[in-house]
Design a protein around this motif. Structure first.
Motif, PDB file in Angstrom:
ATOM      1  N   ILE A   1       0.866  -1.306   0.186  1.00  0.00           N
ATOM      2  CA  ILE A   1       0.390  -0.160  -0.106  1.00  0.00           C
ATOM      3  C   ILE A   1       0.735   1.520  -0.052  1.00  0.00           C
ATOM      4  CG2 ILE A   1      -1.694  -1.347   0.815  1.00  0.00           C
ATOM      5  CD1 ILE A   1      -1.103   0.202   3.637  1.00  0.00           C
ATOM      6  N   GLU A   2       2.147   1.194   0.152  1.00  0.00           N
ATOM      7  CA  GLU A   2       2.625   2.252  -0.049  1.00  0.00           C
ATOM      8  C   GLU A   2       4.468   1.495   0.443  1.00  0.00           C
ATOM      9  OE1 GLU A   2       4.564   5.565   3.538  1.00  0.00           O
ATOM     10  OE2 GLU A   2       2.786   4.949   3.770  1.00  0.00           O
ATOM     11  N   ILE A   3       5.048   3.158  -1.466  1.00  0.00           N
ATOM     12  CA  ILE A   3       6.512   2.369  -1.335  1.00  0.00           C
ATOM     13  C   ILE A   3       7.018   3.360  -0.794  1.00  0.00           C
ATOM     14  CG2 ILE A   3       8.028   1.645  -2.384  1.00  0.00           C
ATOM     15  CD1 ILE A   3       6.175   0.025  -3.985  1.00  0.00           C
ATOM     16  N   LYS A   4       8.552   3.776   0.865  1.00  0.00           N
ATOM     17  CA  LYS A   4       9.076   4.197   0.434  1.00  0.00           C
ATOM     18  C   LYS A   4      10.268   4.156   0.604  1.00  0.00           C
ATOM     19  CE  LYS A   4       9.507   4.672   5.389  1.00  0.00           C
ATOM     20  NZ  LYS A   4       8.953   5.046   6.817  1.00  0.00           N
TER      21      LYS A   4
ATOM     22  N   ASP B   1      17.468   6.194   3.915  1.00  0.00           N
ATOM     23  CA  ASP B   1      19.257   5.786   3.885  1.00  0.00           C
ATOM     24  C   ASP B   1      19.295   4.459   3.941  1.00  0.00           C
ATOM     25  OD1 ASP B   1      19.661   8.473   3.583  1.00  0.00           O
ATOM     26  OD2 ASP B   1      19.934   8.664   5.701  1.00  0.00           O
ATOM     27  N   GLU B   2      18.354   3.408   4.564  1.00  0.00           N
ATOM     28  CA  GLU B   2      19.098   1.959   4.398  1.00  0.00           C
ATOM     29  C   GLU B   2      18.107   1.469   3.712  1.00  0.00           C
ATOM     30  OE1 GLU B   2      17.518   1.145   8.475  1.00  0.00           O
ATOM     31  OE2 GLU B   2      18.769   2.889   9.770  1.00  0.00           O
ATOM     32  N   GLY B   3      17.851   2.269   2.664  1.00  0.00           N
ATOM     33  CA  GLY B   3      16.665   1.166   1.625  1.00  0.00           C
ATOM     34  C   GLY B   3      15.597   1.583   0.816  1.00  0.00           C
ATOM     35  N   THR B   4      15.089   0.674   0.145  1.00  0.00           N
ATOM     36  CA  THR B   4      13.735   0.625  -0.035  1.00  0.00           C
ATOM     37  C   THR B   4      12.915  -0.110   0.631  1.00  0.00           C
ATOM     38  OG1 THR B   4      14.213   1.331  -2.556  1.00  0.00           O
ATOM     39  CG2 THR B   4      12.092   1.086  -2.462  1.00  0.00           C
ATOM     40  N   TRP B   5      10.968   0.134   1.313  1.00  0.00           N
ATOM     41  CA  TRP B   5      10.331   0.114   2.128  1.00  0.00           C
ATOM     42  C   TRP B   5       9.077  -0.394   1.027  1.00  0.00           C
ATOM     43  CZ3 TRP B   5      12.991  -2.606   6.732  1.00  0.00           C
ATOM     44  CH2 TRP B   5      14.473  -1.789   6.974  1.00  0.00           C
ATOM     45  N   ALA B   6       8.649  -1.447   1.704  1.00  0.00           N
ATOM     46  CA  ALA B   6       6.961  -1.659   0.914  1.00  0.00           C
ATOM     47  C   ALA B   6       6.341  -1.628   2.586  1.00  0.00           C
ATOM     48  CB  ALA B   6       6.728  -2.430  -0.069  1.00  0.00           C
ATOM     49  N   LEU B   7       5.100  -0.942   2.755  1.00  0.00           N
ATOM     50  CA  LEU B   7       4.358  -1.313   3.666  1.00  0.00           C
ATOM     51  C   LEU B   7       3.326  -2.655   2.805  1.00  0.00           C
ATOM     52  CD1 LEU B   7       3.395  -0.439   6.747  1.00  0.00           C
ATOM     53  CD2 LEU B   7       1.270   1.532   4.725  1.00  0.00           C
ATOM     54  N   LEU B   8       2.828  -3.318   4.195  1.00  0.00           N
ATOM     55  CA  LEU B   8       1.915  -4.594   3.628  1.00  0.00           C
ATOM     56  C   LEU B   8       0.910  -3.717   4.167  1.00  0.00           C
ATOM     57  CD1 LEU B   8       3.889  -7.812   3.613  1.00  0.00           C
ATOM     58  CD2 LEU B   8       3.450  -6.257   1.474  1.00  0.00           C
TER      59      LEU B   8
ATOM     60  N   THR C   1      -1.573  -6.185   5.138  1.00  0.00           N
ATOM     61  CA  THR C   1      -2.125  -6.876   5.876  1.00  0.00           C
ATOM     62  C   THR C   1      -1.197  -7.239   7.406  1.00  0.00           C
ATOM     63  OG1 THR C   1      -0.685  -8.234   5.401  1.00  0.00           O
ATOM     64  CG2 THR C   1      -2.368  -8.490   4.592  1.00  0.00           C
ATOM     65  N   THR C   2       0.257  -6.404   7.618  1.00  0.00           N
ATOM     66  CA  THR C   2       0.427  -6.308   8.824  1.00  0.00           C
ATOM     67  C   THR C   2       0.470  -4.871   9.256  1.00  0.00           C
ATOM     68  OG1 THR C   2       2.461  -6.374   7.926  1.00  0.00           O
ATOM     69  CG2 THR C   2       1.910  -8.687   8.834  1.00  0.00           C
ATOM     70  N   GLN C   3       0.696  -4.004   8.375  1.00  0.00           N
ATOM     71  CA  GLN C   3       0.171  -2.911   8.387  1.00  0.00           C
ATOM     72  C   GLN C   3       2.712  -2.597   8.887  1.00  0.00           C
ATOM     73  OE1 GLN C   3      -1.389   0.018   7.659  1.00  0.00           O
ATOM     74  NE2 GLN C   3      -2.208  -1.467   7.198  1.00  0.00           N
ATOM     75  N   LEU C   4       3.206  -3.594   8.306  1.00  0.00           N
ATOM     76  CA  LEU C   4       4.850  -3.464   8.888  1.00  0.00           C
ATOM     77  C   LEU C   4       5.301  -2.923   7.188  1.00  0.00           C
ATOM     78  CD1 LEU C   4       4.989  -5.773  10.475  1.00  0.00           C
ATOM     79  CD2 LEU C   4       5.307  -4.017  11.401  1.00  0.00           C
ATOM     80  N   TYR C   5       6.784  -2.522   7.531  1.00  0.00           N
ATOM     81  CA  TYR C   5       7.197  -2.121   6.429  1.00  0.00           C
ATOM     82  C   TYR C   5       8.336  -3.828   6.055  1.00  0.00           C
ATOM     83  CZ  TYR C   5       5.652   3.261   5.689  1.00  0.00           C
ATOM     84  OH  TYR C   5       4.855   3.619   5.421  1.00  0.00           O
ATOM     85  N   TYR C   6       8.838  -3.378   5.174  1.00  0.00           N
ATOM     86  CA  TYR C   6       9.381  -4.883   4.443  1.00  0.00           C
ATOM     87  C   TYR C   6      10.568  -4.129   4.073  1.00  0.00           C
ATOM     88  CZ  TYR C   6       5.756  -7.959   7.219  1.00  0.00           C
ATOM     89  OH  TYR C   6       5.238  -8.106   7.849  1.00  0.00           O
ATOM     90  N   ARG C   7      11.859  -4.742   4.032  1.00  0.00           N
ATOM     91  CA  ARG C   7      13.137  -3.925   2.705  1.00  0.00           C
ATOM     92  C   ARG C   7      12.197  -5.059   1.453  1.00  0.00           C
ATOM     93  NH1 ARG C   7      17.880  -2.566   4.961  1.00  0.00           N
ATOM     94  NH2 ARG C   7      18.833  -2.862   2.432  1.00  0.00           N
ATOM     95  N   VAL C   8      12.219  -4.113   0.325  1.00  0.00           N
ATOM     96  CA  VAL C   8      11.929  -5.213  -0.792  1.00  0.00           C
ATOM     97  C   VAL C   8      12.334  -6.077  -1.282  1.00  0.00           C
ATOM     98  CG1 VAL C   8      11.187  -2.706  -1.592  1.00  0.00           C
ATOM     99  CG2 VAL C   8      12.794  -3.143  -2.456  1.00  0.00           C
ATOM    100  N   GLU C   9      13.912  -6.022  -1.313  1.00  0.00           N
ATOM    101  CA  GLU C   9      14.237  -7.471  -1.629  1.00  0.00           C
ATOM    102  C   GLU C   9      13.577  -8.896  -0.630  1.00  0.00           C
ATOM    103  OE1 GLU C   9      16.989  -4.975   1.099  1.00  0.00           O
ATOM    104  OE2 GLU C   9      16.318  -4.532  -0.760  1.00  0.00           O
ATOM    105  N   THR C  10      12.868  -8.902   0.504  1.00  0.00           N
ATOM    106  CA  THR C  10      12.672  -9.453   1.377  1.00  0.00           C
ATOM    107  C   THR C  10      11.045  -9.805   0.453  1.00  0.00           C
ATOM    108  OG1 THR C  10      11.623  -9.047   3.044  1.00  0.00           O
ATOM    109  CG2 THR C  10      14.280  -9.130   2.523  1.00  0.00           C
ATOM    110  N   LEU C  11      10.723  -9.858  -0.479  1.00  0.00           N
ATOM    111  CA  LEU C  11       9.293  -9.586  -0.751  1.00  0.00           C
ATOM    112  C   LEU C  11       9.626 -10.406  -2.547  1.00  0.00           C
ATOM    113  CD1 LEU C  11       8.054  -6.571  -0.510  1.00  0.00           C
ATOM    114  CD2 LEU C  11       7.613  -8.228   1.245  1.00  0.00           C
ATOM    115  N   GLN C  12       8.384 -11.583  -2.455  1.00  0.00           N
ATOM    116  CA  GLN C  12       8.202 -11.951  -4.345  1.00  0.00           C
ATOM    117  C   GLN C  12       6.608 -11.707  -4.244  1.00  0.00           C
ATOM    118  OE1 GLN C  12       9.438 -16.155  -3.392  1.00  0.00           O
ATOM    119  NE2 GLN C  12      11.365 -15.989  -4.342  1.00  0.00           N
ATOM    120  N   ILE C  13       6.738 -11.507  -5.759  1.00  0.00           N
ATOM    121  CA  ILE C  13       5.274 -10.369  -6.345  1.00  0.00           C
ATOM    122  C   ILE C  13       5.246 -12.253  -6.125  1.00  0.00           C
ATOM    123  CG2 ILE C  13       3.976 -10.862  -7.959  1.00  0.00           C
ATOM    124  CD1 ILE C  13       5.118  -8.432  -7.697  1.00  0.00           C
ATOM    125  N   THR C  14       3.400 -12.169  -5.567  1.00  0.00           N
ATOM    126  CA  THR C  14       2.624 -13.852  -5.718  1.00  0.00           C
ATOM    127  C   THR C  14       1.286 -13.143  -6.208  1.00  0.00           C
ATOM    128  OG1 THR C  14       1.861 -15.540  -4.166  1.00  0.00           O
ATOM    129  CG2 THR C  14       1.858 -12.950  -3.375  1.00  0.00           C
TER     130      THR C  14
END
Length: 104
Positions: free
Chosen positions: A33-36, A39-46, A48-61
């Motif tokens: 729902i958000e990408i930002k 200084d530490e990298g690119t993050w994606a907000l999910l 379902t959890t309302q948490l940010y994850y580093r995009v390199e730890t995510l996979q399209i499904t």
């Protein structure tokens, strides 16, 4: 102008807001729902959890999260899981099933 940063998943596939992704460490499914970027990298907000994850730890499904923050499983996936469990049961021996140690 608020431009969305470009981002790619663990397999270098492009991801964007609205993409369904899986967090590879816990199998959490959600929609971005958000990408930002900071200084530490690119993050994606999910969603379902309302948490940010580093995009390199995510996979399209193609799986989508359902109401209980779980994902739907296809009939084919269920059949495959049942088949795997049946094979595991057939390969185990009674000794493995009833192995117990006693004290005293």
């Amino acid at each position: 102008m608020n431009e969305e940063p470009s981002a790619v998943d663990a397999n270098d596939a492009p991801i964007s807001i609205g993409s369904n992704v899986r967090y590879i460490n816990t199998d959490t499914i959600g929609e971005i729902i958000e990408i930002k970027t900071d200084d530490e990298g690119t993050w994606a907000l999910l969603d379902t959890t309302q948490l940010y994850y580093r995009v390199e730890t995510l996979q399209i499904t193609d799986r989508k999260a359902s109401a209980g923050k779980k994902y739907t499983i296809s009939e084919e996936d269920v059949k495959e899981r049942i088949k795997q469990q049946a094979e595991e049961v057939q390969t185990s021996t009674l000794e493995e099933v009833f192995q117990a140690t006693g004290g005293g």
